[in-house]
Design an enzyme around this catalytic site. Structure first.
Site, mmCIF file in Angstrom:
data_model
loop_
_atom_site.group_PDB
_atom_site.id
_atom_site.type_symbol
_atom_site.label_atom_id
_atom_site.label_comp_id
_atom_site.label_asym_id
_atom_site.label_seq_id
_atom_site.Cartn_x
_atom_site.Cartn_y
_atom_site.Cartn_z
ATOM 1 N N LEU A 123 58.043 83.296 -19.273
ATOM 2 C CA LEU A 123 58.549 84.268 -20.248
ATOM 3 C C LEU A 123 58.970 85.556 -19.585
ATOM 4 O O LEU A 123 60.062 86.068 -19.830
ATOM 5 C CB LEU A 123 57.472 84.556 -21.292
ATOM 6 C CG LEU A 123 57.261 83.477 -22.333
ATOM 7 C CD1 LEU A 123 56.247 83.939 -23.356
ATOM 8 C CD2 LEU A 123 58.568 83.138 -23.020
ATOM 9 N N ARG A 135 41.774 89.370 -23.026
ATOM 10 C CA ARG A 135 43.038 89.358 -23.746
ATOM 11 C C ARG A 135 42.830 88.757 -25.127
ATOM 12 O O ARG A 135 42.133 87.757 -25.269
ATOM 13 C CB ARG A 135 44.069 88.533 -22.972
ATOM 14 C CG ARG A 135 45.406 88.433 -23.675
ATOM 15 C CD ARG A 135 46.435 87.729 -22.818
ATOM 16 N NE ARG A 135 46.136 86.311 -22.608
ATOM 17 C CZ ARG A 135 46.252 85.368 -23.537
ATOM 18 N NH1 ARG A 135 46.630 85.672 -24.760
ATOM 19 N NH2 ARG A 135 45.979 84.113 -23.247
ATOM 20 N N ARG A 146 37.888 85.858 -27.779
ATOM 21 C CA ARG A 146 37.625 84.674 -26.959
ATOM 22 C C ARG A 146 36.379 84.805 -26.089
ATOM 23 O O ARG A 146 35.600 83.863 -25.970
ATOM 24 C CB ARG A 146 38.836 84.414 -26.069
ATOM 25 C CG ARG A 146 40.014 83.991 -26.895
ATOM 26 C CD ARG A 146 41.250 83.853 -26.064
ATOM 27 N NE ARG A 146 42.323 83.343 -26.907
ATOM 28 C CZ ARG A 146 43.572 83.201 -26.514
ATOM 29 N NH1 ARG A 146 43.920 83.538 -25.288
ATOM 30 N NH2 ARG A 146 44.469 82.718 -27.328
ATOM 31 N N GLY A 170 59.570 86.321 -16.294
ATOM 32 C CA GLY A 170 60.627 86.190 -15.285
ATOM 33 C C GLY A 170 61.974 85.857 -15.896
ATOM 34 O O GLY A 170 62.995 86.481 -15.572
#
Lengths: 249, 221, 666
Positions: free
Chosen positions: C43, C463, C337, C45
Site C-alpha cells: 500500500l 496498533r 489486540r 510503496g
C-alpha cells in the site's frame, strides 16, 4: 502418510524439462505447500537443489502459488488455492503429479515457477481509473447501488494467479481480463473510460499471445475465487459495442 | 488499420464471426429440415421435388445460397485459425489430462466441425451438384431428386454415415448455440436458462429431425 | 543522544495544514530532472510511487515479487479506518487521533498521529474514486463496521478482502503510471544494499532474482516501503517472503531502528497444529464484532473437550468463562489486540486451552446467529419463527458478513464454524517498530524516507485494527508527496547520480562477497531450520510476555545461533540463477541481527506498554504498567555491528494535546 510425488523439474525456459519422482512422508494437517516444504527439506539434506515454486501469503489471497496438481490448477478442490489445499484430502500411498502452469504467455522460469508479467501489462493497458492522487469529491457523493457493488466485488475478488489461463485448453486469459473490465466498468466511477478500457485490455491480451475463448468454462470451474463466466460475456458485449459504436477508437 | 479490420482480427471479433455465422446456420438448418421432412409425405416425392425445384430456381434463394457458402467457408476458416492459435497459445500439454471441467462438445468443436465439413462436401456432391448439374429423371415437370434420395437411403452404410453425421452436428450445436450467445454478450440471469434450454432442444430436434428421415426411408424401402 | 522529530510548531489541529502551505516545493520542470527510487509495492510503496509519477518525478520502483499486486498488504482482511463520521456516532479527527494514541499506549508521536487522522477521510475519497468496491448500504452510501479499541463505527471494508481491494487500487494507479513511462517497474528485484554518497541516500544495489545479476540503481532520494519484521518469529501471519532485509541494511548504514520491541501479537489466528507449520493464518478482527471469546470454567470440561468426549456446544452458558466480557465490561470482546492476546495467553496458561496443544480458545458465533436470526425473521415478517428458521436466517446474515472467513477457516481446519465455535490463538502479526523517521518521514540519513509498516511512527506500542491500511495509504498518498519536497527542493541542482561512483562499486562488491560467503559455507543445516530455531527462541523469550532474565537468555541464544549459522548453513545451487535459498539465507542472516536488537530494546524498556509486556511491570490486575516518567521516549537504536553494543538515541515524546492516562478498557 506416504505420497509418491511426480514433480516437474526444468532448469529454465530454454531447457528441456522432465518429471522426477520422490517419496514424501506427510501428515493430514499439512497444507500442500507444507508437504512440498518437507520434500525440499529432504532434498536439501541430500545436498540437492530444492524444487522452485512460487508462494507467499499462504492464505489464498496473494495469487503467487501456481501449480497444476493432477491436471487441476491449484489442485482438485473447488475454490481453493494450492496453499489452502490440505493433505487430509489425500490417501496414503497416493501418487500426485505436479506440473507448472502451462501457456505460451507464461514462460517457465524454473521448475514450477512461471512468468506471469503479461497480466501486469494487461492491467497497464486500461485496468485503472484515470484519477490522480488528491482532490476527489467526498466518497459519499457517489452513490452506488448495493447490488452493483456486490457484482463489482465478485469480479474484483480475482487474485491474478493465472489458474484460468492454466486451466484453459486454449491458454486464454479472458476470465482474468474480463474480471478487471467488469469490476471497473460496472461502477459509475469507471464508466467514463469503459470503452477505452475494454479495447485496450483486450488488445493487449491478444498481443501477449494468449489463446481465444471458446466458452468451455474450465477457467470458471478452476478459479479459486469463483469468478463467473458472465464477466466474459459482459466484456464481449463491451468490446463489441466499443468497436462498433464508440468514437474512442 | 480500420476499426473493422481491428475488430475482426481481434480474438473477440473472430469469435463474433463464429457465433453470428453459427446462429445463421441454425436458421438455415431449420428451413432445410422443414423441406426435407416432405420426403416423408407418402406422395412419391412430389411435394419434395417441387420444393427442391423452387429452391434451385428462385433468385433470392440462389443468392442466399451463395452467401451461405461464403459464410460457411468463413466459419470453417476462422474456426481453423482459432484452433491453430489456441493450440500454439497452450504450448505443451499437461501430463495428466482432466475432462471434468469442460464438456465433450466444447472440447471437440474443431473435430466435430471438420467431420461436418467432410459430410457437407460429400452431401453437396451427392445432392446439390446432382440437382443443379446432374441428369436426374423428371417427375411432374421437375427434376426427380426424391428418387435419388430414395436410392441413396437404401444403402445401410450411407444411412449410417448420414445418421452419424447428424449426431455430430447435434453435438456441435449443443455447445455452439449457447456459446454464441455468450460470445455476443447476450446474457442475462432472466433469460440465460431459456437460451440454454433452447440450445439443447434445437440440437436434439435438428439432429433427430434430419436423422429420422433416412431411417424411415430405409425401413420403408 | 537526544534526537528530534522535527515536528513543526503550531497548534495540533492546524499544524499539518500550515506546515504544508509553507513547505518548500519543487517546480514541475525540476521534478522532471529528479529521480526517486521506491522499494516495495505494498500500500505505502505503490501509492507513493504512483503519486510521485503523477507529480512528474522519474520513479523507479522495486519489488521482489513477480507483480506489485502480490505485496502482503493484499492479505489485510478487516478494513480501513477513517474519521468520516458517516454513522453520525460522534466520530471526529480528534477522536480517531485520541483512540490511536491511547490504543498505542501513549508511545507514538502526537503530531504524526493527528496528521494521520486528518488525512484519513481523503484516503476513502481517493480509493472510492479509484474504484475500490467498499461495502454499501441499500441507499448507496458507504457502510461501516467497528473494530477493537474504539467506541464508534469508522471502519470501511470490502468484504473480508479490504487490503486486497485497496492494494489493487494503488496497483492500478501505479500501473497507469507505468504505462505512461513515468514509473519504471523492476519486478523480481530484491534490494540488498543502500548506497550512500556524501552521507545522502543515493541509490540501491538490487539482485535480479531470476538471473542472480546484481544491479546498481541511482536516484536523488530513496524511499523504503518494505514492511515489517514479524517474520523473524518464523511463525507469523506475514507472508513467507516478508522480510526486513532492505530496512536492516539501511540500519547497518547508520539509519536508526526505533522501538523494535513493539511487536503486535494478533489475538484471532488459527492455532498451530504441528512442527511442519510454515505460517499462521489470521482470522479478521472484525469477527470479534459478533464472536464471543470463551474457555470452559471447569477443568474437567477442558479435559473432556480436549479428548473429544464433549463438544463445546454441550457446555451450558454458566459453565463458560467469557473472560473478556468479564474482565472488560465496557469494551468486552472488542478490547485492543494486545489486551485480547494477553488475556488468551493467561486463559491458556491457567489450563483453559481447548485444543490438544492447550493453546486455543473459542470464538463463538452462536449468540450472534440467534440475534441476527430473530431480527431477520422480524424484518421478513415471520412471526413466532421456530428455532431452525432463526438459525437459518441468522447463519445467512453471518455468511453475508463473514462468509469468506468462515470458508477459509473450514478449509484449513476441516471444522464448520457455523455449527461449532472457532478455535483461535494469538500469533505475531504486525511490528509497530521500524526505521526511525521524523515528521517528514525522513530517516536520520538525508534522502532516505521510510513509509508504512517499515517506519515506526504512528502506532506507538500497539496498533489498532484497521489502522495499518490507513497509515500505509496516508504515508503514500498524502504525506510523502509533500514532505519529500523538503529534501528534493535542495537537490534541483544535483545532476543525475552516476552508478559508476566508487560507493556503488563498493556496495556491489560487499553484496557479492556476502552471497559468495553464504554459498561457500556448505554446512549441514538448511536456512529454514535456522529460521525455525530463531523463531522458537524469539517466541519463547521475546513475544507476548517478557522478563529480564528471559530477554538476556534469548539474546545469548540468538548470538549463538548466529555464530552457528555462519559456520554451518547450507545454501545449494549458484548465485547466478533463480535460487530461493540464496534469497532466504540473506534474509535470515539479517533477521538474526534484528532479533538481537529487539531483545536488547525489550530489556532496556523497563516498563510495559502495548505490545511490550514486561512481567516485572504490571498492575495488581495483571494489566500493563507504563512508566511515563522514565520511558515516554522513542528508542532509536544505532546498530554498530555484531561485535559492539548498539547505541541508544532517545526522542522524548511530548503530549501537549492529550493527557497521559492509564489505558483502561474496563
Amino acid at each position: 502418510m506416504k505420497l509418491n510425488l511426480k514433480i516437474w523439474r526444468q532448469k529454465n525456459n530454454n531447457a528441456k524439462g522432465h518429471f522426477e519422482t520422490h517419496v514424501v512422508e506427510a501428515n493430514e494437517h499439512m497444507s500442500f505447500l507444507e508437504m512440498l516444504d518437507v520434500l525440499n527439506q529432504n532434498l536439501l539434506e541430500d545436498g540437492k537443489e530444492p524444487v522452485a515454486y512460487e508462494h507467499d501469503c499462504r492464505e489464498g489471497i496473494c495469487g503467487a502459488c501456481s501449480m497444476v496438481i493432477d491436471g487441476h490448477p491449484h489442485g482438485p478442490n473447488e475454490r481453493t488455492t494450492t496453499c489452502q489445499l490440505h493433505m487430509r484430502f489425500y490417501k496414503d500411498g497416493q501418487t500426485i503429479t505436479v506440473e507448472p502452469f502451462r501457456a505460451k504467455a507464461f514462460p517457465i522460469i524454473k521448475d514450477l515457477a512461471v512468468d506471469r508479467s503479461s497480466f501486469d501489462r494487461i492491467i497497464q493497458s486500461g485496468g485503472f481509473i484515470s484519477v490522480n492522487t488528491g482532490g476527489p469529491r467526498d466518497a459519499n457523493d457517489i452513490l452506488i447501488d448495493k447490488d452493483t457493488v456486490e457484482l463489482a466485488m465478485d469480479a474484483a475478488a480475482c487474485i491474478g494467479c493465472g489458474a484460468c489461463v492454466a486451466a484453459c485448453p486454449n491458454g486464454a486469459a479472458m476470465l482474468f481480463t474480463a474480471a478487471k473490465v467488469s469490476h471497473l466498468n460496472l461502477l459509475p466511477q469507471g464508466k467514463l473510460e469503459k470503452d477505452k478500457r475494454a479495447l485496450g485490455m483486450v488488445r493487449q491480451m491478444d498481443k501477449e499471445g494468449f489463446g481465444n475463448c471458446t466458452n468451455l468454462g474450465a477457467c470458471e470451474a478452476e478459479c479459486p475465487k469463483g469468478i463467473s463466466l458472465i464477466n466474459i460475456a459482459m466484456m464481449n458485449k463491451n468490446y463489441l459495442s466499443a468497436s462498433i459504436l464508440s468514437d474512442k477508437d | 488499420m480500420s476499426w473493422l479490420s481491428k475488430l475482426f482480427t481481434s480474438s473477440i471479433g473472430r469469435k463474433v464471426i463464429m457465433s453470428l455465422t453459427g446462429l445463421f446456420f441454425v436458421l438455415f438448418l431449420l428451413v432445410h429440415l422443414l423441406g426435407n421432412l416432405q420426403l416423408l409425405h407418402a406422395d412419391g416425392g412430389k411435394a419434395f421435388n417441387h420444393y427442391a425445384d423452387f429452391m434451385a430456381h428462385n433468385g433470392f434463394i440462389q443468392g442466399m445460397s451463395w452467401i451461405m457458402k461464403f459464410l460457411f467457408g468463413l466459419h470453417a476458416i476462422v474456426g481453423l485459425i482459432l484452433w491453430r492459435q489456441n493450440a500454439s497459445a497452450k504450448g505443451q500439454k499437461y501430463a495428466v489430462k482432466v475432462t471434468d471441467n469442460t464438456s465433450f462438445a466444447g472440447r471437440n468443436m474443431i473435430w466435430l466441425g471438420i467431420l461436418i465439413l467432410v459430410f457437407l462436401i460429400l452431401h453437396m456432391g451427392d445432392f446439390w451438384f446432382q440437382m443443379h448439374y446432374g441428369d436426374l429423371g423428371e417427375m411432374d415437370g421437375v427434376k426427380d431428386l426424391a428418387k435419388l434420395v430414395a436410392i441413396k437411403f437404401s444403402s445401410p452404410i450411407y444411412v449410417g454415415w448420414y445418421v452419424f453425421s447428424m449426431i455430430v452436428l447435434g453435438i456441435h450445436l449443443w455447445h455452439g448455440f449457447e456459446s454464441a450467445f455468450q460470445t455476443l454478450g447476450a446474457r442475462h440471469p432472466k433469460y440465460d436458462g431459456f437460451v440454454a434450454a433452447l440450445g439443447k432442444i434445437l440440437s436434439v430436434v435438428i439432429a433427430l429431425g434430419f436423422a429420422i428421415i433416412p431411417i424411415i426411408m430405409y425401413l420403408n424401402h | 543522544m537526544k534526537i528530534n522529530g522535527n515536528v513543526p510548531e503550531g497548534p495540533l489541529a492546524t499544524k499539518w495544514t500550515e506546515y504544508r502551505s509553507k513547505m518548500p516545493l519543487v517546480a514541475p520542470n525540476n521534478k522532471r530532472k529528479l529521480d526517486i527510487i521506491v522499494v516495495g509495492t505494498g500500500l505505502a510503496g505503490a501509492s507513493a510511487a504512483a503519486s510521485f509519477g503523477e507529480m512528474g518525478y522519474n520513479v523507479k520502483v522495486f519489488t521482489y515479487h513477480d507483480s506489485p499486486r502480490r505485496a502482503h498488504s493484499i492479505a489485510a482482511q478487516g478494513g480501513i479506518n477513517a474519521a468520516k463520521n458517516y454513522q453520525n456516532d460522534g466520530d471526529s479527527n480528534y477522536r480517531l487521533f485520541y483512540d490511536t494514541v491511547k490504543g498505542g499506549d501513549y508511545r507514538s508521536r502526537e503530531a504524526n498521529v493527528y496528521r494521520l487522522a486528518e488525512v484519513s477521510g481523503n484516503i476513502i475519497d481517493q480509493c472510492v474514486a479509484q474504484g475500490v468496491p467498499f461495502a454499501r448500504e441499500y441507499g448507496g452510501t458507504l457502510a461501516n463496521r467497528s473494530f477493537g479499541g474504539v467506541l464508534v463505527s469508522r471502519t470501511f471494508y470490502a468484504r473480508g478482502q479490504t487490503g486486497q481491494q485497496l492494494l489493487l487500487g494503488a496497483y492500478s494507479a501505479l500501473s497507469r503510471q507505468i504505462a505512461t513511462g513515468q514509473v519504471i517497474m523492476h519486478n523480481r528485484r530484491e534490494m540488498l544494499d543502500l548506497v550512500l554518497v556524501d552521507g545522502k541516500a543515493r541509490g540501491i544495489i538490487a539482485r535480479n532474482l531470476v538471473t542472480g545479476e546484481l544491479e546498481r540503481h541511482s536516484a536523488h532520494a530513496v524511499v523504503l516501503a518494505t514492511g515489517g519484521y514479524g517474520n523473524l518469529y518464523y511463525l507469523s501471519t506475514n507472508a513467507m517472503a516478508s522480510n526486513a532485509t532492505a530496512a536492516w541494511r539501511a540500519a547497518k548504514h547508520g539509519a536508526y531502528f526505533a522501538n523494535p520491541c513493539y511487536v503486535q501479537i494478533h489475538p484471532t489466528c488459527i492455532p498451530q497444529s504441528g512442527d511442519y507449520q510454515s505460517k499462521l493464518t489470521l482470522m479478521s478482527e472484525s469477527l470479534r464484532n459478533d464472536g464471543r471469546i470463551w474457555v470452559p470454567k471447569h477443568k474437567e470440561d477442558v479435559i473432556a473437550i480436549r479428548e473429544g468426549k464433549k463438544k463445546p456446544t454441550d457446555l451450558a452458558e454458566e459453565d463458560r468463562d467469557y473472560y473478556l466480557e468479564r474482565r472488560y465490561p465496557a469494551f468486552g470482546n472488542l478490547v485492543p489486540r494486545d489486551v485480547a492476546s494477553r488475556a488468551a495467553k493467561i486463559a491458556c496458561d491457567q489450563g483453559g486451552g481447548v485444543n490438544a496443544t492447550g493453546k486455543a480458545v473459542f470464538l463463538d458465533f452462536a449468540s450472534a446467529i440467534q440475534r441476527y436470526g430473530k431480527s431477520s425473521a422480524h424484518i421478513k415478517g415471520i412471526h413466532n419463527p421456530d428455532a431452525a428458521t432463526i438459525r437459518k436466517l441468522g447463519e445467512e446474515v453471518i455468511e453475508e458478513k463473514y462468509g469468506n472467513l468462515f470458508e477459509m477457516y473450514e478449509r484449513i481446519t476441516g471444522d464448520d464454524p457455523y455449527k461449532t465455535p472457532m478455535m483461535i490463538y494469538p500469533a505475531v502479526h504486525y511490528t509497530m517498530g521500524g526505521l526511525w523517521v521524523d515528521y517528514n518521514l525522513q530517516s536520520n540519513i538525508p534522502g532516505l524516507f521510510v513509509l508504512g509498516e517499515a517506519n515506526f511512527s504512528d502506532h506507538g506500542a500497539n496498533r489498532l485494527g484497521a489502522s495499518a491500511l490507513m497509515q500505509g495509504l496516508a504515508d503514500g498518498y498524502f504525506v510523502i508527496p509533500y514532505t519529500i519536497g523538503t529534501f528534493l527542493s535542495k537537490e534541483i541542482r544535483t545532476p543525475k547520480i552516476s552508478t559508476d561512483l566508487p560507493e556503488f562499486a563498493q556496495a556491489e562488491q560487499a553484496v557479492k562477497d556476502q552471497i559468495e560467503k553464504l554459498l561457500s559455507i556448505k554446512g549441514k543445516t538448511s536456512v529454514e531450520e535456522f529460521h525455525k530455531e530463531l523463531g522458537r527462541i524469539m517466541w519463547e523469550y521475546g513475544a507476548i510476555s517478557r522478563n529480564e532474565e528471559g530477554l538476556k537468555k534469548g539474546r545469548q541464544l540468538v548470538r549463538e545461533l548466529r555464530e552457528r549459522f555462519w559456520k554451518d548453513v547450507f545454501v545449494p545451487g549458484s548465485a547466478e540463477d533463480y535460487n530461493n535459498e540464496v534469497e532466504k539465507a540473506g534474509r535470515v542472516a539479517d533477521f538474526m541481527e534484528l532479533a538481537e536488537l529487539l531483545l536488547i530494546d525489550a530489556e532496556a524498556r523497563k516498563e510495559s506498554a502495548g505490545g511490550h509486556f514486561r512481567e516485572e511491570y504490571q498492575t495488581e490486575k495483571g494489566e500493563a504498567l507504563r512508566n511515563d516518567k522514565d520511558f515516554a521516549y522513542v528508542a532509536a537504536w544505532k546498530w554498530n555491528g555484531w561485535d559492539q553494543e548498539p547505541e541508544l538515541n532517545k526522542e522524548e515524546l511530548e503530549f501537549k494535546d492529550i493527557e497521559l492516562k492509564t489505558r483502561s478498557y474496563e
